[in-house]
Design a protein around this motif. Sequence first.
Motif, PDB file in Angstrom:
ATOM      1  N   THR A 158      44.311 101.505  17.660  1.00 46.87           N
ATOM      2  CA  THR A 158      43.080 102.223  17.991  1.00 46.87           C
ATOM      3  C   THR A 158      43.352 103.665  18.391  1.00 46.87           C
ATOM      4  OG1 THR A 158      42.011 100.179  18.715  1.00 46.87           O
ATOM      5  CG2 THR A 158      41.084 102.233  19.555  1.00 46.87           C
ATOM      6  N   SER A 176      30.062 109.205  15.735  1.00 53.95           N
ATOM      7  CA  SER A 176      31.486 109.025  15.472  1.00 53.95           C
ATOM      8  C   SER A 176      31.974 107.657  15.896  1.00 53.95           C
ATOM      9  CB  SER A 176      32.294 110.102  16.216  1.00 53.95           C
ATOM     10  OG  SER A 176      33.696 109.856  16.118  1.00 53.95           O
ATOM     11  N   SER A 177      32.927 107.149  15.144  1.00 54.88           N
ATOM     12  CA  SER A 177      33.709 105.992  15.577  1.00 54.88           C
ATOM     13  C   SER A 177      34.377 106.316  16.904  1.00 54.88           C
ATOM     14  CB  SER A 177      34.764 105.677  14.515  1.00 54.88           C
ATOM     15  OG  SER A 177      35.861 104.964  15.065  1.00 54.88           O
ATOM     16  N   THR A 178      34.646 105.291  17.688  1.00 55.57           N
ATOM     17  CA  THR A 178      35.300 105.472  18.982  1.00 55.57           C
ATOM     18  C   THR A 178      36.825 105.497  18.872  1.00 55.57           C
ATOM     19  OG1 THR A 178      35.201 103.084  19.339  1.00 55.57           O
ATOM     20  CG2 THR A 178      33.409 104.412  20.264  1.00 55.57           C
ATOM     21  N   LYS A 211      37.699 110.386  16.754  1.00 53.71           N
ATOM     22  CA  LYS A 211      37.261 111.255  17.848  1.00 53.71           C
ATOM     23  C   LYS A 211      37.920 112.626  17.758  1.00 53.71           C
ATOM     24  CE  LYS A 211      36.774 109.319  21.962  1.00 53.71           C
ATOM     25  NZ  LYS A 211      37.072 108.497  23.172  1.00 53.71           N
ATOM     26  N   TYR A 225      29.092 108.432  20.254  1.00 53.64           N
ATOM     27  CA  TYR A 225      30.191 107.578  19.819  1.00 53.64           C
ATOM     28  C   TYR A 225      29.716 106.132  19.773  1.00 53.64           C
ATOM     29  CZ  TYR A 225      33.116 111.657  20.638  1.00 53.64           C
ATOM     30  OH  TYR A 225      33.664 112.909  20.585  1.00 53.64           O
ATOM     31  N   SER A 226      30.096 105.428  18.725  1.00 54.16           N
ATOM     32  CA  SER A 226      29.626 104.055  18.559  1.00 54.16           C
ATOM     33  C   SER A 226      30.708 103.177  17.943  1.00 54.16           C
ATOM     34  CB  SER A 226      28.382 104.018  17.660  1.00 54.16           C
ATOM     35  OG  SER A 226      28.023 102.679  17.344  1.00 54.16           O
ATOM     36  N   ASP A 227      30.884 101.983  18.511  1.00 57.44           N
ATOM     37  CA  ASP A 227      31.827 101.005  17.963  1.00 57.44           C
ATOM     38  C   ASP A 227      31.349 100.430  16.634  1.00 57.44           C
ATOM     39  OD1 ASP A 227      33.619 101.247  20.063  1.00 57.44           O
ATOM     40  OD2 ASP A 227      32.670  99.653  21.239  1.00 57.44           O
ATOM     41  N   VAL A 287      33.719 101.822  13.784  1.00 59.93           N
ATOM     42  CA  VAL A 287      35.178 101.725  13.819  1.00 59.93           C
ATOM     43  C   VAL A 287      35.680 101.086  12.523  1.00 59.93           C
ATOM     44  CG1 VAL A 287      35.234 101.575  16.334  1.00 59.93           C
ATOM     45  CG2 VAL A 287      35.204  99.466  14.963  1.00 59.93           C
TER      46      VAL A 287
END
Length: 214
Positions: free
Chosen positions: A23, A52-54, A59, A75-77, A80
């Motif tokens: 991650t 954006s993906s976390t 990021k 930001y949002s899961d 991902v």
Amino acid sequence: MKKIYFVRHGQSEGNAGNIRQMTETPLTELGIKQSEFIADRIRTLSIEKIVSSTMFRAKQTTEIISKKVTAPIEYSDLFVERRRPSEQYGIPKDDPVSLNAERLIRENFAVNLEYHYSDEENFLDLKNRANRALQFLINLPEDNILVVIHGHFLKIIIAYAIFGENLTANECESFMRSFRMNNTGITLISYKEDNLSDPWNIETWNDVSHLEEL
């Protein structure tokens, strides 16, 4: 009409190396340059919001873009990268454990929809998340949205936009195999709420003309 500009993050150390990325895997020096190039290009667009993906590589890309694009960031899961088995992370991609997991997942992806090697996302999990991700974007009030995302999951989102709930594992597998996605490539899709039968349109796929100087 809503326009969604998807941008895959810049090259990461995991993309460039042989270790399955975590991650927190960062961008490479090339990935930083790619992100700067895409930021210069995107600043000419009327972006109202950045999603954006976390994950750290996304990021980082978002932070570089935000220096040129003045828009609120969320930001949002939901965006991902697909979750792989925990056993694969942090080890070489050609490690026997990683290769065995990859083989079993591929063999079962389209023939055993309930299959899990361990804690990874299978086709049904990914299809469900793609649906939720698109609904999230539809429900945003802004009409021009930039999404910083990952290559594998972006392919699944686009496949779902095309086929909707009719998307099958075989179609998804073919789509993922046949469509290439470069780091910082731009994919543009539009959404027309009043077109109930076919609301999504794929305008641009993996545009990397901004990288010609690299």
